[in-house]
Design an enzyme around this catalytic site. Structure first.
Site, PDB file in Angstrom:
ATOM      1  N   ASN A  56      -6.219   1.700  -1.169  1.00 39.88           N
ATOM      2  CA  ASN A  56      -6.296   0.701  -0.094  1.00 39.88           C
ATOM      3  C   ASN A  56      -5.765   1.359   1.173  1.00 39.88           C
ATOM      4  O   ASN A  56      -4.563   1.539   1.323  1.00 39.88           O
ATOM      5  CB  ASN A  56      -5.441  -0.521  -0.484  1.00 39.88           C
ATOM      6  CG  ASN A  56      -5.360  -1.559   0.629  1.00 39.88           C
ATOM      7  OD1 ASN A  56      -6.046  -1.441   1.651  1.00 39.88           O
ATOM      8  ND2 ASN A  56      -4.527  -2.566   0.434  1.00 39.88           N
ATOM      9  N   LYS A 104      -5.651   0.230   4.054  1.00 39.16           N
ATOM     10  CA  LYS A 104      -5.090  -0.762   4.988  1.00 39.16           C
ATOM     11  C   LYS A 104      -5.624  -0.476   6.405  1.00 39.16           C
ATOM     12  O   LYS A 104      -6.757  -0.025   6.534  1.00 39.16           O
ATOM     13  CB  LYS A 104      -3.567  -0.765   4.900  1.00 39.16           C
ATOM     14  CG  LYS A 104      -3.084  -0.953   3.443  1.00 39.16           C
ATOM     15  CD  LYS A 104      -1.638  -1.270   3.304  1.00 39.16           C
ATOM     16  CE  LYS A 104      -1.288  -1.446   1.825  1.00 39.16           C
ATOM     17  NZ  LYS A 104       0.109  -1.795   1.602  1.00 39.16           N
ATOM     18  N   HIS A 143      -4.589  -9.935  -1.100  1.00 32.63           N
ATOM     19  CA  HIS A 143      -3.490  -8.977  -0.936  1.00 32.63           C
ATOM     20  C   HIS A 143      -2.285  -9.698  -0.327  1.00 32.63           C
ATOM     21  O   HIS A 143      -2.444 -10.590   0.507  1.00 32.63           O
ATOM     22  CB  HIS A 143      -3.929  -7.818  -0.043  1.00 32.63           C
ATOM     23  CG  HIS A 143      -2.963  -6.679  -0.079  1.00 32.63           C
ATOM     24  ND1 HIS A 143      -1.785  -6.687   0.627  1.00 32.63           N
ATOM     25  CD2 HIS A 143      -2.978  -5.517  -0.777  1.00 32.63           C
ATOM     26  CE1 HIS A 143      -1.125  -5.558   0.368  1.00 32.63           C
ATOM     27  NE2 HIS A 143      -1.832  -4.835  -0.471  1.00 32.63           N
ATOM     28  N   GLU A 159      -0.279  -8.866   1.883  1.00 34.50           N
ATOM     29  CA  GLU A 159      -0.212  -8.816   3.353  1.00 34.50           C
ATOM     30  C   GLU A 159      -1.078  -9.907   3.966  1.00 34.50           C
ATOM     31  O   GLU A 159      -0.739 -10.486   4.999  1.00 34.50           O
ATOM     32  CB  GLU A 159      -0.619  -7.410   3.840  1.00 34.50           C
ATOM     33  CG  GLU A 159       0.487  -6.402   3.569  1.00 34.50           C
ATOM     34  CD  GLU A 159       0.030  -4.986   3.291  1.00 34.50           C
ATOM     35  OE1 GLU A 159      -1.103  -4.630   3.637  1.00 34.50           O
ATOM     36  OE2 GLU A 159       0.834  -4.221   2.706  1.00 34.50           O
ATOM     37  N   GLU A 184       0.942  -6.445  -7.825  1.00 31.02           N
ATOM     38  CA  GLU A 184       1.661  -5.744  -6.767  1.00 31.02           C
ATOM     39  C   GLU A 184       2.900  -6.546  -6.366  1.00 31.02           C
ATOM     40  O   GLU A 184       2.799  -7.448  -5.516  1.00 31.02           O
ATOM     41  CB  GLU A 184       0.768  -5.579  -5.535  1.00 31.02           C
ATOM     42  CG  GLU A 184      -0.464  -4.741  -5.750  1.00 31.02           C
ATOM     43  CD  GLU A 184      -0.958  -4.108  -4.457  1.00 31.02           C
ATOM     44  OE1 GLU A 184      -1.218  -2.909  -4.470  1.00 31.02           O
ATOM     45  OE2 GLU A 184      -1.059  -4.818  -3.436  1.00 31.02           O
ATOM     46  N   GLY A 234       5.127  -0.393  -0.073  1.00 28.82           N
ATOM     47  CA  GLY A 234       5.531   0.344   1.123  1.00 28.82           C
ATOM     48  C   GLY A 234       7.025   0.589   1.246  1.00 28.82           C
ATOM     49  O   GLY A 234       7.510   0.974   2.309  1.00 28.82           O
ATOM     50  N   SER A 268       4.090   1.388  -4.058  1.00 30.52           N
ATOM     51  CA  SER A 268       4.762   2.696  -3.982  1.00 30.52           C
ATOM     52  C   SER A 268       4.360   3.642  -5.104  1.00 30.52           C
ATOM     53  O   SER A 268       5.172   4.417  -5.605  1.00 30.52           O
ATOM     54  CB  SER A 268       6.287   2.513  -3.936  1.00 30.52           C
ATOM     55  OG  SER A 268       6.667   1.821  -2.758  1.00 30.52           O
TER      56      SER A 268
END
Ligand code: 13P
Length: 256
Positions: free
Chosen positions: A9, A11, A97, A99, A169, A175, A216
């Site tokens: 991904n 992003k 996702h 985010e 996730e 991250g 990560s």
């Protein structure tokens, strides 16, 4: 037999030049890996580069995915992208996702509509679930993740569920450099996610769905996840932007 699937991904990263450079750097190795039939790989660039990435990977067996989509097929939805527009370039689409849920306020209901629409349009959804730090620290991961799975797949029949890829996730691992442990991620995937699928459908559906770990993931820690019996690959963010690192992660997906 669940074939491991490693997805990158990207992003909101790369530009037209660096996106093409990244694909060129990945192409030979990933094509060879995918040709074994024992691992699948998917690249998920930003929307404007789907056309380019799709053209550069044509005929290689490397999959392409979008990072999101809207559930309507056309109309006055300024800024949104329809499933059929994605299907011109990609086979996969990431949905829900964290985010998008956190920064763009996507609800479980919207995620569910997008999954229905993706399947109706022959796109393969990569459905993301995962708990925030506070939930994890309170020991409420199981309830949270089961709730997200229930809401995401509401109204799907068993065959549709078999066609999903689910990505676990945990938000605290995204991250942050603080990945989950292999056994920790395996427990959530095996007990909470496959458990929810078994409750809602059957053991056989639960055993057929491919479920990735994300958060990560690096070339250094991928083995810890891939050896786990319930983990079928990874959804990789930062490390998918470095060709050598992503190749090493994809290579780890091959059965030992
Ligand atoms: P990182 O690998 O950068 O932690 O991102 C994970 C992720 O969100 C993939 O969708």
């Amino acid at each position: 037999m669940r074939i491991p699937i490693i997805a990158g991904n990207w992003k909101m990263n790369t530009n037209l030049t660096s996106a093409a450079e990244l694909v060129n750097a990945l192409q030979t190795e990933l094509t060879a890996l995918v040709a074994t039939g024992k691992v699948q790989t998917v690249l998920c660039p930003p929307f404007p580069y789907l056309d380019r990435v799709s053209a550069l990977t044509r005929g290689t067996g490397i999959g392409v995915g979008a990072q999101d989509m809207y559930f309507e097929s056309k109309g006055a939805f300024t800024g949104e992208v329809a499933p059929s527009m994605i299907l011109d370039f990609a086979e996969y689409v990431i949905i829900g996702h964290s985010e998008r849920r956190q920064l763009f306020h996507e609800t479980d209901e919207l995620v569910n509509k997008k999954i229905h629409s993706a399947l109706a349009n022959n796109l393969k959804p990569i459905v993301c679930v995962g708990e925030p730090l506070e939930t994890y620290e309170n020991g409420e991961t199981d309830v949270w993740v089961r709730g997200q799975v229930h809401a995401a797949i509401k109204g799907l029949d068993a065959e549709q569920v078999r066609g999903l890829i689910i990505a676990y996730e945990p938000i605290w691992a995204i991250g942050t450099g603080k990945a989950a442990t292999g056994p920790g991620a395996n427990a959530v995937i095996g007990i909470s996610i496959r458990g929810a699928l078994a409750d809602l459908y059957s053991q056989s559906v639960a055993a057929d769905v491919r479920i990735q770990y994300g958060g990560s993931v690096t070339a250094k820690n991928i083995d810890e996840f891939i050896v786990q019996p319930d983990i079928d690959g990874a959804l990789v963010g930062g490390a998918s932007l470095k060709a050598d690192e992503f190749i090493a992660i994809c290579r780890a997906g091959l059965p030992k």
